[in-house]
Each structure stands twice: as C-alpha cells, then as structure tokens.
Enzyme design. Structure first.
Site, PDB file in Angstrom:
ATOM      1  N   SER A 142     -26.712  33.608 112.420  1.00  0.00           N
ATOM      2  CA  SER A 142     -27.045  33.661 110.980  1.00  0.00           C
ATOM      3  C   SER A 142     -25.815  33.427 110.106  1.00  0.00           C
ATOM      4  O   SER A 142     -25.957  33.110 108.928  1.00  0.00           O
ATOM      5  CB  SER A 142     -27.629  35.020 110.610  1.00  0.00           C
ATOM      6  OG  SER A 142     -28.842  35.220 111.246  1.00  0.00           O
ATOM      7  N   TYR A 156     -28.064  39.679 105.609  1.00  0.00           N
ATOM      8  CA  TYR A 156     -27.502  39.593 106.962  1.00  0.00           C
ATOM      9  C   TYR A 156     -26.702  38.282 107.112  1.00  0.00           C
ATOM     10  O   TYR A 156     -25.556  38.300 107.560  1.00  0.00           O
ATOM     11  CB  TYR A 156     -28.637  39.657 107.978  1.00  0.00           C
ATOM     12  CG  TYR A 156     -28.178  39.809 109.411  1.00  0.00           C
ATOM     13  CD1 TYR A 156     -27.586  40.985 109.855  1.00  0.00           C
ATOM     14  CD2 TYR A 156     -28.346  38.776 110.332  1.00  0.00           C
ATOM     15  CE1 TYR A 156     -27.179  41.138 111.177  1.00  0.00           C
ATOM     16  CE2 TYR A 156     -27.951  38.920 111.658  1.00  0.00           C
ATOM     17  CZ  TYR A 156     -27.372  40.101 112.071  1.00  0.00           C
ATOM     18  OH  TYR A 156     -26.971  40.241 113.376  1.00  0.00           O
ATOM     19  N   LYS A 160     -22.644  37.992 107.763  1.00  0.00           N
ATOM     20  CA  LYS A 160     -22.096  37.448 109.008  1.00  0.00           C
ATOM     21  C   LYS A 160     -21.229  36.210 108.736  1.00  0.00           C
ATOM     22  O   LYS A 160     -20.267  35.956 109.461  1.00  0.00           O
ATOM     23  CB  LYS A 160     -23.226  37.140 109.999  1.00  0.00           C
ATOM     24  CG  LYS A 160     -23.944  38.405 110.490  1.00  0.00           C
ATOM     25  CD  LYS A 160     -23.011  39.385 111.206  1.00  0.00           C
ATOM     26  CE  LYS A 160     -23.742  40.500 111.926  1.00  0.00           C
ATOM     27  NZ  LYS A 160     -22.860  41.415 112.664  1.00  0.00           N
ATOM     28  N   VAL A 188     -31.270  38.905 120.661  1.00  0.00           N
ATOM     29  CA  VAL A 188     -30.943  39.763 121.803  1.00  0.00           C
ATOM     30  C   VAL A 188     -31.889  40.964 121.776  1.00  0.00           C
ATOM     31  O   VAL A 188     -32.145  41.531 120.699  1.00  0.00           O
ATOM     32  CB  VAL A 188     -29.479  40.271 121.712  1.00  0.00           C
ATOM     33  CG1 VAL A 188     -29.056  40.900 123.032  1.00  0.00           C
ATOM     34  CG2 VAL A 188     -28.524  39.154 121.303  1.00  0.00           C
ATOM     35  N   THR A 190     -32.453  44.249 121.626  1.00  0.00           N
ATOM     36  CA  THR A 190     -31.785  45.526 121.329  1.00  0.00           C
ATOM     37  C   THR A 190     -32.553  46.264 120.229  1.00  0.00           C
ATOM     38  O   THR A 190     -33.484  45.719 119.633  1.00  0.00           O
ATOM     39  CB  THR A 190     -30.339  45.321 120.814  1.00  0.00           C
ATOM     40  OG1 THR A 190     -30.417  44.771 119.494  1.00  0.00           O
ATOM     41  CG2 THR A 190     -29.520  44.433 121.720  1.00  0.00           C
TER      42      THR A 190
END
Ligand code: NAD
Length: 245
Positions: A142, A156, A160, A188, A190
């Site tokens: 991103s 976000y 980043k 991912v 998570t």
C-alpha cells in the site's frame, strides 16, 4: 545459524509477522528483544525463544510514545546491550473513506505506523552505527507508488508511503554504517485483519494464495543477513505478485 551472537529487537513482536520473525531469528541463533504492549503475549513469545536455547526479553512499550521508546532505550543502554538488528514492525490497519474519516483514526495510524519508526530509529541509530547493524522496516505494498488500491485505503497507504521515504533517507544518510531496507507485504494471514473473510482476495494474488507470516520473516532475515551486505535503501514487495495488477 546466520545470527549466532546477534541481538535483534522487533516491535509489534507479540503477534503475526513480528512474532514469526522473533521465532525465526531465535532459530538461527539470535537473542531477541520482543517489544509490544501485551505482557502475557510477550511472555509467551519469550518462552518460545528460550525453548530454542536463546535469550529473549519482553520490553513493554507503546512504540508511538516518545517517553516509552526513550525508556526502553535507556533500559537497554543501562544493561550495556547494543543491538545489531532493529525491525520496525508494529502497525495498525484502519480503513475509511475520506467522507467517513475520523481524525483520531488518522492520528492513531500515523503515530503507530510512522512516528514509531522515527522514534525507534532515532533512539537506536547510534548503537546500530557502533554495531554496523541494520534496520528493516515493515511497510506494505500500500506504500508503493506502483500500487494504488481501495476506496478506503487513505490512512494506511499514506502512512506506509511515509515509511518508505523515511527509510530511503535513513539508508542514504547512514551508509555505510547502517543498512536500512523495507519489506512490503501484500496480504498476510494475521490479526491485522478484523474481517477474517479472506475470500474477498480471491483472484487478486497471482500466486493464488495469501501468505503466512513466516514468509515475510524469511525476507526480513535475508535483509538482515550477510547475504544482503551490499543492499541498502531497497523496497521489496513480498506479495505473491499482488502489486503487479
Ligand atoms: P498484527 O496485528 O498481528 O501485528 C501488529 C502488531 O503491532 C501487534 O502485535 C500490535 O499489538 C502491535 N502494535 C500496534 N500498535 C502498537 C503500539 N503503539 N506499540 C506497540 N505495539 C503496537 O498484524 P501483522 O500483519 O503481523 O502486522 C505487522 C506489520 O506488517 C504491520 O506494520 C502491518 O502494517 C504490516 N503489514 C501487514 C500486512 C498483512 O496483510 N497482515 C500487509 C502489509 C503490511
């Protein structure tokens, strides 16, 4: 055993990519300083590290707080501990359209994803110069110029991107003493995602599946290793090809 005798500090290390990276470093000989907010979870990671025969220590810290970051640096310094590897991994993922955006969420996103990277780097950079160590920052695809996706990815994505630019400036200004590189994961599995229905990503990843945290850890470890001794300022997607679309 690429990291025998090395000291590695990882933020956001009580879950997800940070946890997997902590265990992976310990498996290869490193002592690991596990930075996070949740004592119980931190203790569990430390127990797993000790089971592998390595030293582990939990450092309770909100990495967005200048005072708390300073406190853990002073604690390490008083113990005479000089780290070789800093992994700035802690992060939050909050999504909102511009219309719905709430300033507090913008602020939390930037203080966690960006301010923490600056605070940790500023605190530990002189020690890393001494150890001729390295920093790996966990951004995201991103944050890449080539990848702009989502109607709700403002906070976000912008945070980043800031990590990427900050990292490149550090790489430039601290060479040759400290190498600074960036990993950019795609999707991912998570706890970062509160929406656990990953079927929304069906068809968007050329490799055909979302990654496990251990696959991101492998890139972080490569960048921290001797094999990457001429790599600095690199920004590397680890996304199964997602950013190609
Ligand atoms: P995660 O939620 O398991 O890990 C993030 C960790 O950061 C958590 O342990 C959380 O408690 C910690 N944290 C958050 N704010 C903190 C603070 N103020 N102080 C200390 N710790 C704090 O999710 P993850 O996917 O392992 O995320 C790790 C990093 O990877 C993040 O920076 C995230 O942006 C990045 N990333 C993740 C993905 C993904 O798909 N999961 C994709 C790209 C990038």
């Amino acid at each position: 055993m690429r990291f025998e005798g090395k000291k590695v500090l990882i933020t956001g290390a009580t879950s997800g990519i940070g946890r997997a990276t902590s265990i992976a470093f310990a498996k290869e000989g490193a002592d690991v300083y596990v930075v996070g907010r949740n004592q119980n979870r931190g203790n569990k990671v430390v127990a797993d590290i000790k089971e592998l025969g390595r030293n582990g220590m939990f450092l309770q810290c909100d990495v967005s707080s200048p005072e708390e970051v300073e406190k853990i640096y002073e604690m390490m310094s008083n113990e005479g501990i000089i780290i070789d590897v800093l992994v700035n991994n802690a992060g939050v993922f909050i999504t909102q359209s511009l219309d719905d955006m709430v300033f507090d969420d913008w602020s939390t996103t930037f203080s966690t994803n960006v301010n923490s990277v600056m605070l940790m780097t500023k605190a530990f950079i002189n020690d890393l110069k001494k150890s001729r160590g390295c920093i790996i920052n966990n951004a995201s695809i991103s944050g890449l110029d080539i990848f702009t996706s989502g109607t709700k990815n403002y906070m976000y994505g912008a945070s980043k991107s800031a990590v990427v630019k900050f990292s490149k400036l550090c790489a430039l200004n601290y060479a040759p003493d400290v190498r600074v590189n960036v990993v950019c994961p795609g999707i991912v599995d998570t706890e970062l995602f509160t929406n656990r229905d990953f079927s929304r990503f069906d068809g968007v990843i050329p490799m055909g599946y979302i990654s496990k945290p251990e696959q991101i850890a492998k890139l972080i470890m490569f960048l921290a290793s001797e094999d990457a001794d001429y790599i600095t300022g690199a920004v590397i997607p680890v996304d199964g090809g997602m950013s190609l679309k």
